[in-house]
Motif scaffolding. Structure first.
Motif, PDB file in Angstrom:
ATOM      1  N   ARG A  63       0.958  -1.103   0.030  1.00 62.42           N
ATOM      2  CA  ARG A  63      -0.123  -0.108   0.029  1.00 62.42           C
ATOM      3  C   ARG A  63       0.859   1.286   0.103  1.00 62.42           C
ATOM      4  NH1 ARG A  63      -4.842  -0.255   3.567  1.00 62.42           N
ATOM      5  NH2 ARG A  63      -3.565  -0.978   4.977  1.00 62.42           N
ATOM      6  N   GLY A  64       0.602   1.978  -0.737  1.00 62.33           N
ATOM      7  CA  GLY A  64       1.091   3.428  -0.868  1.00 62.33           C
ATOM      8  C   GLY A  64       2.328   3.534  -1.839  1.00 62.33           C
ATOM      9  N   LYS A  65       2.788   2.346  -2.372  1.00 64.12           N
ATOM     10  CA  LYS A  65       3.900   2.325  -3.303  1.00 64.12           C
ATOM     11  C   LYS A  65       3.237   2.405  -4.751  1.00 64.12           C
ATOM     12  CE  LYS A  65       6.715   1.910  -0.236  1.00 64.12           C
ATOM     13  NZ  LYS A  65       7.614   3.492   0.228  1.00 64.12           N
ATOM     14  N   PRO A  66       4.152   2.740  -5.698  1.00 64.42           N
ATOM     15  CA  PRO A  66       3.849   2.747  -7.117  1.00 64.42           C
ATOM     16  C   PRO A  66       3.569   1.680  -7.805  1.00 64.42           C
ATOM     17  CG  PRO A  66       5.811   3.583  -6.863  1.00 64.42           C
ATOM     18  CD  PRO A  66       5.550   3.278  -5.492  1.00 64.42           C
ATOM     19  N   VAL A  67       2.779   1.258  -8.612  1.00 67.19           N
ATOM     20  CA  VAL A  67       3.192  -0.112  -9.597  1.00 67.19           C
ATOM     21  C   VAL A  67       3.501   0.222 -10.764  1.00 67.19           C
ATOM     22  CG1 VAL A  67       1.092  -1.157  -8.328  1.00 67.19           C
ATOM     23  CG2 VAL A  67       0.512   0.148 -10.352  1.00 67.19           C
ATOM     24  N   LEU A  68       3.398   1.451 -11.205  1.00 57.84           N
ATOM     25  CA  LEU A  68       4.448   1.918 -12.409  1.00 57.84           C
ATOM     26  C   LEU A  68       4.207   3.540 -12.371  1.00 57.84           C
ATOM     27  CD1 LEU A  68       2.335   1.669 -15.793  1.00 57.84           C
ATOM     28  CD2 LEU A  68       1.088   1.797 -13.587  1.00 57.84           C
ATOM     29  N   ARG A  69       4.906   4.381 -13.527  1.00 64.10           N
ATOM     30  CA  ARG A  69       4.871   5.850 -13.443  1.00 64.10           C
ATOM     31  C   ARG A  69       4.375   6.102 -14.925  1.00 64.10           C
ATOM     32  NH1 ARG A  69       7.351   8.270  -8.865  1.00 64.10           N
ATOM     33  NH2 ARG A  69       7.214  10.265  -9.922  1.00 64.10           N
ATOM     34  N   VAL A  70       3.520   6.955 -14.849  1.00 66.46           N
ATOM     35  CA  VAL A  70       3.050   7.328 -16.411  1.00 66.46           C
ATOM     36  C   VAL A  70       3.038   8.994 -16.382  1.00 66.46           C
ATOM     37  CG1 VAL A  70       1.001   7.665 -17.705  1.00 66.46           C
ATOM     38  CG2 VAL A  70       1.182   5.844 -16.383  1.00 66.46           C
ATOM     39  N   ASP A  71       3.904   9.278 -17.620  1.00 61.46           N
ATOM     40  CA  ASP A  71       4.365  10.905 -17.482  1.00 61.46           C
ATOM     41  C   ASP A  71       5.307  11.019 -16.357  1.00 61.46           C
ATOM     42  OD1 ASP A  71       3.221  10.711 -19.968  1.00 61.46           O
ATOM     43  OD2 ASP A  71       1.305  12.010 -19.336  1.00 61.46           O
ATOM     44  N   ASP A  72       5.736  10.378 -15.766  1.00 65.89           N
ATOM     45  CA  ASP A  72       6.367  10.570 -14.277  1.00 65.89           C
ATOM     46  C   ASP A  72       5.640  10.914 -13.353  1.00 65.89           C
ATOM     47  OD1 ASP A  72       9.113  10.545 -13.361  1.00 65.89           O
ATOM     48  OD2 ASP A  72       9.172  12.523 -13.270  1.00 65.89           O
ATOM     49  N   ARG A  73       4.414  10.415 -13.206  1.00 64.78           N
ATOM     50  CA  ARG A  73       3.482  10.466 -11.957  1.00 64.78           C
ATOM     51  C   ARG A  73       3.210   9.031 -11.632  1.00 64.78           C
ATOM     52  NH1 ARG A  73       0.097  15.223 -11.167  1.00 64.78           N
ATOM     53  NH2 ARG A  73      -1.513  13.634 -10.362  1.00 64.78           N
ATOM     54  N   PRO A  74       3.054   8.849 -10.384  1.00 65.85           N
ATOM     55  CA  PRO A  74       3.083   7.488  -9.892  1.00 65.85           C
ATOM     56  C   PRO A  74       1.648   7.020  -9.918  1.00 65.85           C
ATOM     57  CG  PRO A  74       3.366   9.061  -7.853  1.00 65.85           C
ATOM     58  CD  PRO A  74       3.540   9.897  -9.183  1.00 65.85           C
ATOM     59  N   VAL A  75       1.620   5.871 -10.206  1.00 67.17           N
ATOM     60  CA  VAL A  75       0.073   5.225 -10.184  1.00 67.17           C
ATOM     61  C   VAL A  75       0.240   4.317  -8.828  1.00 67.17           C
ATOM     62  CG1 VAL A  75      -1.748   3.612 -11.017  1.00 67.17           C
ATOM     63  CG2 VAL A  75      -0.397   5.264 -12.396  1.00 67.17           C
ATOM     64  N   THR A  76      -0.630   4.787  -7.741  1.00 71.71           N
ATOM     65  CA  THR A  76      -0.261   4.225  -6.227  1.00 71.71           C
ATOM     66  C   THR A  76      -1.278   3.149  -5.986  1.00 71.71           C
ATOM     67  OG1 THR A  76       0.531   6.544  -5.931  1.00 71.71           O
ATOM     68  CG2 THR A  76       0.071   4.944  -4.037  1.00 71.71           C
ATOM     69  N   LEU A  77      -0.677   2.209  -5.567  1.00 69.88           N
ATOM     70  CA  LEU A  77      -1.624   1.056  -4.792  1.00 69.88           C
ATOM     71  C   LEU A  77      -2.135   1.282  -3.620  1.00 69.88           C
ATOM     72  CD1 LEU A  77      -2.297  -2.148  -5.084  1.00 69.88           C
ATOM     73  CD2 LEU A  77      -0.196  -2.789  -4.173  1.00 69.88           C
TER      74      LEU A  77
END
Length: 459
Positions: free
Chosen positions: A119-133
């Motif tokens: 929880r709270g960690k990224p699963v990937l980054r899109v346009d250098d913005r995190p997509v957070t779980l």
């Protein structure tokens, strides 16, 4: 010349050839003695061998050592018989599930396969913005933010010069009619008892706004995650208020993204808990469209494709034994059973039909059965591999058992056992009733059979 038996020497079995001469004198001549004696000896040896083979020798020795008869005896034991069935399975982390990534743009970072994301960690980054779980069962189907509520400006509405209704009003309703000054205008009723007054500097009909809380179970799910991450100052409920927005700004600051107080549909993704990255189906620099990342459970489990017609054993909570690729066996439990049967691959049933034809898919569809383990450490370091699953079909506790090889077929039908002599009685055959066959042993019952008795294994 006449042939007679020599009676002067009884028991010799010799053949005597006599010659009668002209003078009446009788002469006895013994001929052919050698060949006849050899023939008699052969007959005697054969007879003795037959007596020995029948165990009729009278020398008083134990017949266990008699040639042509089994000398092996086994004891009747009381034991628990377990009938198990084996089925092939696959050790792994369960089925792969694609993440519903809604962020649009270019993939700028991806985790490595096998990475555990919490929880709270990224699963990937899109346009250098995190997509957070985050954790939860509801998907992120709308933007979370404090919603504006619009009110039409009216003559007599008290805005306190700020463009919003006066404090204490619960909203305004406007009806055309006679104004309080006797001219035409609007009559305004305040839900909270506020005083009516003029709206200075605002044109008639100008919109006036205030914020209202967004409500829903998705809000409560998000706020529960925000609280679990350590952010405070708001109440975990179904209302996304200004207080929630303030906490979100602090969270966004820690993430290094613009502090808007709003959570977009592409900013977070929900999972059932900590997840393991199973595959990345996009490359850095590619579009985030599709399913760029898929995940599995962090726990190891076994998946079995059981025949749909043979799933009576597969009930949630059923205990099974799993033989691992390294030869060790561990205990597991059925966690889930698929509700949909999958048809076999084309040609899978070829030659297997009951009518000797091509077979087809009837009765050969499979259902996915998932087996989990309470003690993950018992699996060692193995992450994947083929396994053998054994499940209980039938069990008989505390019954008399003998090796299956001890059974003999009786002439009158059925099965029997040969009881070995105990010194006071001779060997004898007794009929028995057979029960469960398992593990090379068979359950037997007979009034003449007791635990500890010895039975012979027939040759």
């Amino acid at each position: 010349m006449t042939a007679v038996t020599n009676e002067d020497e009884p028991g010799t079995g010799e053949t005597v050839v006599e010659q009668q001469h002209a003078g009446g004198r009788r002469g006895a001549a013994r001929r052919g003695r050698g060949p006849l004696l050899v023939g008699v000896a052969i007959v005697l040896v054969a007879a003795v061998s037959a007596v020995g083979a029948l165990g009729l020798g009278g020398d008083g020795e134990d017949s266990d050592g008699a040639p042509g008869r089994s000398s092996k005896t086994v004891q009747v034991t009381r034991a628990t018989l377990v009938d198990q069935t084996e089925i092939d399975g696959q050790l792994g982390h369960g089925p792969e599930v694609p993440f519903p990534i809604k962020a649009q743009g270019t993939v700028t970072w991806l985790p490595e396969r096998g990475t555990v994301v919490r929880r709270g960690k990224p699963v990937l980054r899109v346009d250098d913005r995190p997509v957070t779980l985050l954790y939860g069962s509801l998907p992120m189907y709308r933007e979370l933010a404090v919603a504006p509520a619009a009110y039409p400006a009216t003559e007599g509405a008290d805005t306190n010069g700020q463009g919003t209704p006066a404090a204490g009003t619960g909203g305004t309703t406007t009806t055309p009619g006679q104004g309080s000054t006797g001219g035409t205008g609007s009559s305004t009723s305040t839900g909270g008892g506020g005083q009516a007054g003029g709206a200075e500097g605002l044109p008639a009909g100008a919109p006036q706004t205030r914020t209202t809380a967004l409500r829903g179970m998705d809000v409560k799910q998000f706020e529960a995650n925000l609280s679990a991450l350590g952010y405070t100052g708001f109440t975990v409920d179904e209302s996304y208020s200004e207080l929630t927005a303030q906490a979100v700004k602090k969270w966004q600051k820690d993430l290094g993204v613009p502090q808007t107080g709003r959570v977009g549909t592409g900013d977070v993704v929900y999972g059932p808990g900590p997840i393991r990255i199973a595959a990345t189906n996009a490359r850095i620099g590619a579009s985030s469209a599709g399913d760029p990342v898929s995940y599995t459970s962090t726990s190891r489990m076994v998946t079995v494709s059981a025949l749909a017609s043979e799933t009576a054993w597969a009930r949630r909570g059923t205990e099974v034994s799993v033989e691992l690729p390294d030869g060790r066996s561990v205990k597991g439990k059925v966690s889930s059973v698929g509700k949909d049967a999958s048809a076999p691959a084309a040609g899978a049933g070829s030659g297997q039909g009951s009518d000797g034809g091509t077979g087809g898919s009837e009765g050969r569809a499979t259902v996915s059965v998932v087996i989990t383990f309470t003690d993950q450490n018992s699996l060692g370091r193995l992450e994947s591999g083929p396994v053998t699953v054994r499940y209980l079909v039938k069990e008989r506790k505390g019954v008399l058992t003998v090796p299956v090889a001890a059974l003999v077929a009786l002439a009158e039908g059925g099965h029997g056992l040969e009881l070995a002599s105990d010194g006071s009685t001779a060997d004898r055959f007794i009929p028995v009733t057979t029960g469960l066959f398992a593990g090379g042993k068979v359950e037997v019952t007979s009034p003449d059979l007791t635990e500890g008795a010895k039975v012979r294994i027939p040759q």
